[in-house]
Write an enzyme that holds these catalytic residues in place. Structure first.
Site, PDB file in Angstrom:
ATOM      1  N   ASN A 176     -44.410  -0.436  58.692  1.00 57.46           N
ATOM      2  CA  ASN A 176     -45.607   0.375  58.079  1.00 57.46           C
ATOM      3  C   ASN A 176     -46.902  -0.237  58.241  1.00 57.46           C
ATOM      4  O   ASN A 176     -48.034  -0.350  57.400  1.00 57.46           O
ATOM      5  CB  ASN A 176     -45.237   0.552  56.892  1.00 57.46           C
ATOM      6  CG  ASN A 176     -43.719   2.042  56.671  1.00 57.46           C
ATOM      7  OD1 ASN A 176     -42.731   1.661  57.445  1.00 57.46           O
ATOM      8  ND2 ASN A 176     -44.258   2.812  56.698  1.00 57.46           N
ATOM      9  N   VAL A 180     -51.451   0.750  57.007  1.00 60.50           N
ATOM     10  CA  VAL A 180     -50.441   1.140  56.627  1.00 60.50           C
ATOM     11  C   VAL A 180     -50.645   2.149  56.345  1.00 60.50           C
ATOM     12  O   VAL A 180     -50.796   3.203  56.329  1.00 60.50           O
ATOM     13  CB  VAL A 180     -51.277   0.521  54.829  1.00 60.50           C
ATOM     14  CG1 VAL A 180     -49.564   1.244  53.906  1.00 60.50           C
ATOM     15  CG2 VAL A 180     -52.052  -0.605  54.437  1.00 60.50           C
ATOM     16  N   CYS A 181     -49.515   2.718  56.592  1.00 61.98           N
ATOM     17  CA  CYS A 181     -48.727   3.940  56.551  1.00 61.98           C
ATOM     18  C   CYS A 181     -47.875   4.541  55.517  1.00 61.98           C
ATOM     19  O   CYS A 181     -46.666   3.663  55.592  1.00 61.98           O
ATOM     20  CB  CYS A 181     -47.632   3.761  58.460  1.00 61.98           C
ATOM     21  SG  CYS A 181     -47.946   3.483  59.572  1.00 61.98           S
ATOM     22  N   LEU A 182     -48.208   5.609  55.202  1.00 60.17           N
ATOM     23  CA  LEU A 182     -47.521   5.833  53.536  1.00 60.17           C
ATOM     24  C   LEU A 182     -47.580   6.759  53.057  1.00 60.17           C
ATOM     25  O   LEU A 182     -49.485   7.887  53.211  1.00 60.17           O
ATOM     26  CB  LEU A 182     -48.301   4.919  52.646  1.00 60.17           C
ATOM     27  CG  LEU A 182     -47.159   3.932  51.447  1.00 60.17           C
ATOM     28  CD1 LEU A 182     -47.781   2.660  50.734  1.00 60.17           C
ATOM     29  CD2 LEU A 182     -46.276   3.626  51.510  1.00 60.17           C
ATOM     30  N   THR A 230     -51.655   8.393  55.765  1.00 62.22           N
ATOM     31  CA  THR A 230     -51.427   8.750  57.207  1.00 62.22           C
ATOM     32  C   THR A 230     -49.731   8.660  57.174  1.00 62.22           C
ATOM     33  O   THR A 230     -49.796   8.140  58.792  1.00 62.22           O
ATOM     34  CB  THR A 230     -51.073   6.327  56.522  1.00 62.22           C
ATOM     35  OG1 THR A 230     -51.160   6.439  55.705  1.00 62.22           O
ATOM     36  CG2 THR A 230     -53.049   6.346  56.105  1.00 62.22           C
TER      37      THR A 230
END
Length: 433
Positions: free
Chosen positions: A85, A92-94, A99
């Site tokens: 992530n 930043v994949c959250l 995202t």
């Protein structure tokens, strides 16, 4: 920037400062709090153990209705993906950042803020980060979890510690050029917002980094190529080979360089005194006030003095608490200040051997202060280490691995810890003879 956004961010930053976290750090310019830089140290007992990872947070004009844009900065110049992530390009994949798609209730809301964002990012740095990849098959992928962890452990030390600190310490000398990698040095300087903090954390965590190197080098041979996960491709990956022998040497050279830097402060202090700098006067005044404070309070637990009347070099003696493991002990501590204090915090070290969970084998204490510009708060925080009956259970503060293992282990191990602490106290007076 609206007043509402300013008030919201100011409140969040104030709350963050009042409740310091040992693993979350912020830096910002008060003239523009819409852009904030953060550093997160990796959680202990994970492949990211005590690594130093930086992120930028850029807040929109409609915050907190919309989340900030968060970018990972510790990416090896965009070449290293540290997590399923956390991409090499900084993404930043959250779900709370919008995202990444998330389940109901996981999206961004105005209830979130700076602290919750940083904690969410830190939660990605888990003991099995491979599982962060959506759709992984637990049974099918079980054999891939540790190979993925192994390379993250290696790159955490190589990139987030060695490359980073070498950059802060400047251009390598001829004697270290074969060890330092100057490529990273071009992207950070000694004036970086977290350079002083990073050096102090390095001194506190040095033994832990070396322990990781020694432990992992017994498992994987140098020269072995990294495992590549199925979700790594193109430029969004973590490629390389293991080289723990080099990392061990680099860590040693960095520690020597930081310690040499402290000695240089002492040498430079004669000129700061001669020039009657503002900080020279400030530190002398604080010294006089602190001496008066301890005289008036008649505590009998601390004696402070200047080394050769130098306001940049202090020593103070701590006396062990009666009826404790350190009863009868006398422990001398040195504090060396820079002329840029408090922007550059003092380098602190026990000159008398100290056996404690929060003090490294060679005497560096792990402590935090609420008022970094007040020397007395530093002394009080350090004093508290040997006055409090129980050390903190927060593993990020355990800088003596053996002491922590014994203190938080079995009853017999706890008794061994107590015996070691009492021996430390009984022998401490030898250093004053």
């Amino acid at each position: 920037m609206s007043n509402a956004v300013t008030l919201r961010l100011t409140k969040e930053l104030s709350e963050f400062t009042k409740n310091p976290d040992h693993q979350l750090f912020l830096h910002y310019d008060e003239s523009n709090i819409m852009t904030i830089k953060a550093m997160i140290t990796g959680p202990p007992d994970t492949p990211y153990c005590l690594g130093q990872f930086e992120f930028s947070l850029v807040f929109p004009k409609d915050y907190p209705t919309a989340p900030p844009k968060v970018t990972a900065l510790t990416t090896n110049h965009g070449r290293t993906r540290f997590n399923p992530n956390i991409y090499a390009g900084g993404r930043v994949c959250l779900s709370i950042l919008g995202t990444w798609r998330g389940n109901a209730g996981e999206q961004w809301s105005s209830a979130h803020g700076i602290t919750s964002i940083l904690l969410s990012i830190q939660s990605l740095m888990s003991d099995m980060p491979y599982r962060n990849e959506p759709g992984h098959d637990l049974e099918k992928d079980m054999s891939k979890l540790e190979p993925y962890n192994q390379k993250i452990r290696h790159e955490t030390i190589r990139i987030s510690i060695c490359d980073r600190l070498e950059g802060f310490l400047g251009t390598p000398t001829a004697s270290t050029s074969a060890i330092f990698e100057p490529l990273y040095a071009n992207s950070v300087t000694s004036y970086d917002e977290f350079s002083d903090l990073s050096k102090r954390l390095f001194l506190a965590y040095y033994d832990i980094y070396q322990h990781t190197v020694q432990k992992e080098s017994a498992v994987v041979s140098d020269g072995t190529p990294f495992y590549r996960a199925p979700f790594e491709f193109g430029g969004n990956k973590m490629d390389g080979k293991f080289g723990y022998a080099s990392l061990a040497k680099r860590l040693e050279v960095i520690k020597t360089a930081i310690e040499r830097e402290t000695l240089e402060w002492i040498s430079q202090s004669s000129q700061w005194i001669k020039d009657s700098t503002r900080m020279s006067s400030n530190l002398r005044r604080q010294y006089e006030q602190i001496c008066e404070y301890y005289r008036e309070n008649n505590t009998g637990g601390v004696e402070v003095e200047l080394v050769e009347d130098n306001p940049f070099v202090w020593t103070f003696t701590l006396f062990g608490k009666p009826m404790s493991n350190y009863d009868g002990g006398m422990f001398k501590v040195q504090m060396v200040f820079h002329d840029s204090f408090p922007d550059i915090q003092p380098r602190v070290k026990f000159l008398t051997p100290m056996y404690h969970v929060h003090v490294t084998v060679d005497g560096v204490p792990f402590y935090a202060v609420g008022k970094p510009d007040d020397v007395r708060t530093h002394i009080i925080a350090i004093t508290r280490l040997i006055l409090e009956d129980e050390p903190s259970t927060n593993p990020s503060t355990h800088v003596n691995l053996e002491a922590a293992k014994l203190h938080f282990g079995t009853k017999e191990q706890r008794r061994e810890y107590n015996r070691n602490a009492r021996r430390c106290a009984s022998r401490s007076t030898e250093y004053f003879e």
